[in-house]
Design a protein around this motif. Structure first.
Motif, short mmCIF file in Angstrom:
data_model
loop_
_atom_site.label_atom_id
_atom_site.label_comp_id
_atom_site.label_asym_id
_atom_site.label_seq_id
_atom_site.Cartn_x
_atom_site.Cartn_y
_atom_site.Cartn_z
N LEU A 194 39.93 42.93 37.67
CA LEU A 194 40.41 43.21 39.02
C LEU A 194 40.71 41.91 39.76
N LYS A 195 39.83 40.93 39.58
CA LYS A 195 40.11 39.63 40.19
C LYS A 195 41.41 39.06 39.63
N VAL A 219 43.98 40.69 38.62
CA VAL A 219 45.09 41.40 39.26
C VAL A 219 45.42 40.75 40.60
N PHE A 220 44.38 40.50 41.40
CA PHE A 220 44.62 39.96 42.74
C PHE A 220 45.07 38.50 42.71
N THR A 221 44.52 37.68 41.80
CA THR A 221 44.99 36.30 41.71
C THR A 221 46.42 36.25 41.18
N PHE A 243 40.63 40.03 48.43
CA PHE A 243 40.14 41.01 47.46
C PHE A 243 39.70 40.34 46.16
N ALA A 244 40.38 39.26 45.77
CA ALA A 244 39.93 38.52 44.59
C ALA A 244 38.52 37.97 44.80
N ILE A 289 48.71 38.58 41.84
CA ILE A 289 49.53 38.93 43.01
C ILE A 289 49.72 37.69 43.89
N SER A 290 48.64 36.94 44.10
CA SER A 290 48.73 35.71 44.89
C SER A 290 49.69 34.71 44.25
N SER A 339 45.38 39.40 49.13
CA SER A 339 45.03 39.42 47.71
C SER A 339 43.93 38.40 47.40
N SER A 340 43.93 37.26 48.08
CA SER A 340 42.86 36.28 47.88
C SER A 340 41.53 36.83 48.37
N THR A 364 38.91 30.99 45.58
CA THR A 364 39.76 31.54 44.52
C THR A 364 41.00 30.67 44.36
#
Length: 684
Positions: A320-321, A323-325, A25-26, A327-328, A22-23, A542
């Motif tokens: 979108l970032k 979303v991924f942060t 993709f962020a 998830i992290s 996830s990091s 990130t």
């Protein structure tokens, strides 16, 4: 390979992989899918060191310069909070510098003065960017640089224009071509008529309708600022637009003034929502597209935006970032318990476990269950009622509660006397009287200490020691809330345990070896989690973030400050852990987790729901003067929720509360200190 691992180890490995992926993709969203180079930079100024993230679109270099935008954040945040502008503007072709304000993040302010670091910060960053060859300039020296900041950063952006205009009087050119303060009007700018300094620049303001602080120059300050406002109808807003004579203006419409342009955007948001809004994102992109099209063509004769590879794109990808942060962030929180279980398999750390003796589970009768439910609910409502009194340190409310301690102490003495009188009538009840006396003495000691604390509301304010003002507000509330918790728990638990042989009623019983091992375990676990955070920041640039809540690595200045706050938060987490231990014993796991989280976050949620329900339905909040603190409360909701569950899980595993108290104190204090202003004056 996973099949050979223990269950906690499997979960730990899986969650680490989730964080890693996830990091990654962020970071790909942050660098616009590898079309923008993102660098962590720092540079020296006359006043200290500024650090931040430099976003350079592909194709921009010293021989192919482009317009630039300088972004910064508000009082409680850091550079990462400017991701909307940084991502959306850089992917369209603008060079962007998103930097940490002095005394925030990795930036340092060398002047020993509290809350004086922001006026020069944006202009110092502008000076740095102006000196870079990859930043576009006109033939006469005018810089094609835009500035924008949120809240305190918005004030600094306005100050930057003022300083730039003053320099223009001497050198004949302007470094700043466009300015967009966000969540900041013109108060606190130390010059007369600051809106007149924008001159021929393109200037705008993002003024949210529900901003908790600004954009209302009509309502007396004593009536509070947490209310609906409309800056295009405000006299100062109209003056900024050059429409004060006409008395009418529209939002999102450009107006001509002093050879430049003016515009006001009024999103339907609160102050912190500016960080997390498609509406604000669109306003920012539209503003700088229009502003630089005007400045390049009308003023500098430098051509069009497309001449510098700047594209007019629709849509936004910054979320979108997010979303991924997120998830992290969730994966990091989920990692805490399996990491603890893996760590305590090691011989040194497994001493945290107590030898838990099997005791018969005793179910409370229906009447006691109902009474316990009422006590928990009333305690949460009491915490909500006193929340704004504690955070704002309202002397009148604190004084009344301090007086109530006299009645509690007096009532407790009556209980002691009654217990001993009963023992005289029934000699077999002497042991009961002894237990009552011991418990009552504890209540009296807590009441005396709590009364002293309430009567001294100016403690935790010395800036040279308590060097994070926003944390001071939270810390005073935390200790006061702990006082209420201690009184309720120590006053009611003996009633619910009457007649039961409860070996360790409060979870405090542990050997010194267990307490020492608990402290060591908490330190190592905290270090391990922040190691993961630091590695992701170093590799991918990130952090772990949702909305205005983030976990990022701390620096030495923040670490020293955190050590000073930990004793205060230790009191809060100690009281919380005792309350959770007492109230969740024997419950099913998921129910116990929900109750544990509620015991901590319930009062905050009650207060916030009431505050904003009244605001959105009437236009004025239930407590209209409760502005900054209500924003701080939103930020501690995730912390309290996770802390409650972690405390419950750790205490259940170890048979005592010490590991949970040490860990939540260390981990969440460091989380808080890495995300707010920490003054350097503590070292002088």
């Amino acid at each position: 390979m996973l099949q050979k691992m223990s269950k906690p180890t499997k979960w730990l490995v899986i969650l680490l992989l989730v964080v890693l992926v996830s990091s990654f993709f962020a970071s790909t969203v942050q660098n616009s899918f590898f079309s923008v180079k993102v660098d962590k930079i720092s540079f020296e100024t006359e006043r200290g060191t500024l650090s931040g993230y430099l976003y350079t679109p592909r194709g921009v270099d010293d021989n192919n310069p482009a317009p630039a935008v300088v972004l910064t954040h508000g009082y409680l945040n850091n550079a990462e909070m400017q991701m909307i502008g940084a991502i959306e503007l850089s992917r369209r072709g603008f060079v962007v510098l998103a930097f940490d304000m002095y005394d925030h993040g990795d930036s340092t302010w060398e002047t020993p003065a509290a809350f004086s670091f922001f006026p020069r910060a944006v202009y110092d960053a502008v000076q740095y960017m102006y000196d870079q060859d990859f930043v576009l300039k006109a033939a006469n020296g005018d810089g094609m640089i835009g500035v924008s900041g949120h809240s305190m950063g918005g004030f600094s952006s306005t100050y930057a224009v003022v300083f730039d205009e003053m320099d223009f009087a001497t050198n004949g050119y302007r470094k700043i071509a466009a300015a967009l303060p966000v969540g900041a009007d013109f108060r606190y700018i130390g010059v007369a008529d600051p809106e007149t300094y924008f001159g021929p620049r393109s200037a705008g303001v993002i003024a949210a309708h529900w901003d908790q602080f600004f954009f209302d120059n009509v309502t007396p300050s004593a009536n509070g600022s947490v209310r609906y406002k409309d800056f295009v109808k405000d006299p100062v807003g109209l003056k900024f637009l050059g429409r004060d004579d006409e008395g009418t203006a529209e939002a999102s419409v450009w107006y001509d003034r002093d050879g430049g342009q003016r515009i006001i955007y009024t999103p339907d948001e609160t102050h912190p929502q500016n960080h997390w809004s498609l509406e604000t994102g669109k306003a920012m992109v539209d503003f700088f597209n229009d502003a630089f099209a005007f400045q390049l063509g009308e003023h500098a004769d430098l051509g069009s935006l497309t001449s510098y590879g700047i594209e007019i794109k629709s849509g936004q990808v910054w979320w979108l970032k997010e979303v991924f942060t997120t998830i992290s962030l969730v994966a990091l929180f989920l990692m805490i318990v399996p990491a603890f279980l893996v760590l305590t398999q090691v011989k040194v750390f497994n001493k945290v476990y107590a030898e838990i003796k099997a005791q018969p589970q005793v179910e409370l009768n229906h009447n006691l269950k109902a009474l316990k439910f009422i006590v928990v609910l009333l305690a949460a409502l009491l915490g909500a009622f006193y929340l704004n009194i504690f955070m704002d340190r309202q002397v009148a409310g604190l004084g009344l509660l301090a007086k109530a301690m006299h009645y509690i102490i007096g009532g407790t003495f009556v209980v002691i006397i009654g217990a001993w009188l009963m023992s005289m009538a029934k000699p077999e009840s002497v042991k009961v009287a002894q237990k009552v006396t011991l418990g009552a003495a504890l209540v009296i000691l807590v009441a005396l200490a709590f009364r002293w604390f309430l009567l001294n509301p100016t403690i935790i304010t010395k800036a040279t020691y308590w060097s994070a003002p926003s944390i001071n507000t939270i810390a005073y509330w935390a200790v006061a809330a702990a006082g209420l918790t201690f009184l309720v728990v120590f006053g009611t638990t003996p009633v619910f345990n009457a007649g039961l042989n409860v070996e360790n009623p409060y979870g405090l019983k542990a050997s010194w070896i267990q307490v020492g091992a608990s402290l060591l375990t908490a330190i190592v676990l905290t270090f391990g989690l922040f190691l993961v955070v630091g590695l992701m920041e170093w590799i991918f640039l990130t952090d772990f973030r949702l909305y205005a809540y983030a976990i990022k690595i701390f620096n030495s200045q923040q670490f020293v400050a955190a050590l000073r706050y930990m004793p205060l938060f230790f009191i809060y987490y100690l009281a919380s852990a005792i309350a959770i231990f007492v109230n969740t014993k024997g419950m099913k796991a998921w129910k116990a987790d929900v109750l544990a989280a509620f015991l901590l976050v319930g009062p905050v949620l009650f207060f916030l729901v009431y505050q904003y329900f009244v605001l959105y339905n009437t236009g004025v909040a239930a407590f209209p003067t409760f502005s900054l603190s209500s924003i701080l409360l939103v930020g501690i909701v995730p912390t309290l929720t996770v802390a409650g569950i972690v405390i419950r899980r750790f205490s259940e595993k170890t048979g005592n509360i010490w590991t949970s108290v040490f860990f939540t104190t260390a981990f969440f204090t460091l989380v808080a200190l890495a995300n707010t202003a920490v003054y350097l004056i503590q070292f002088r």
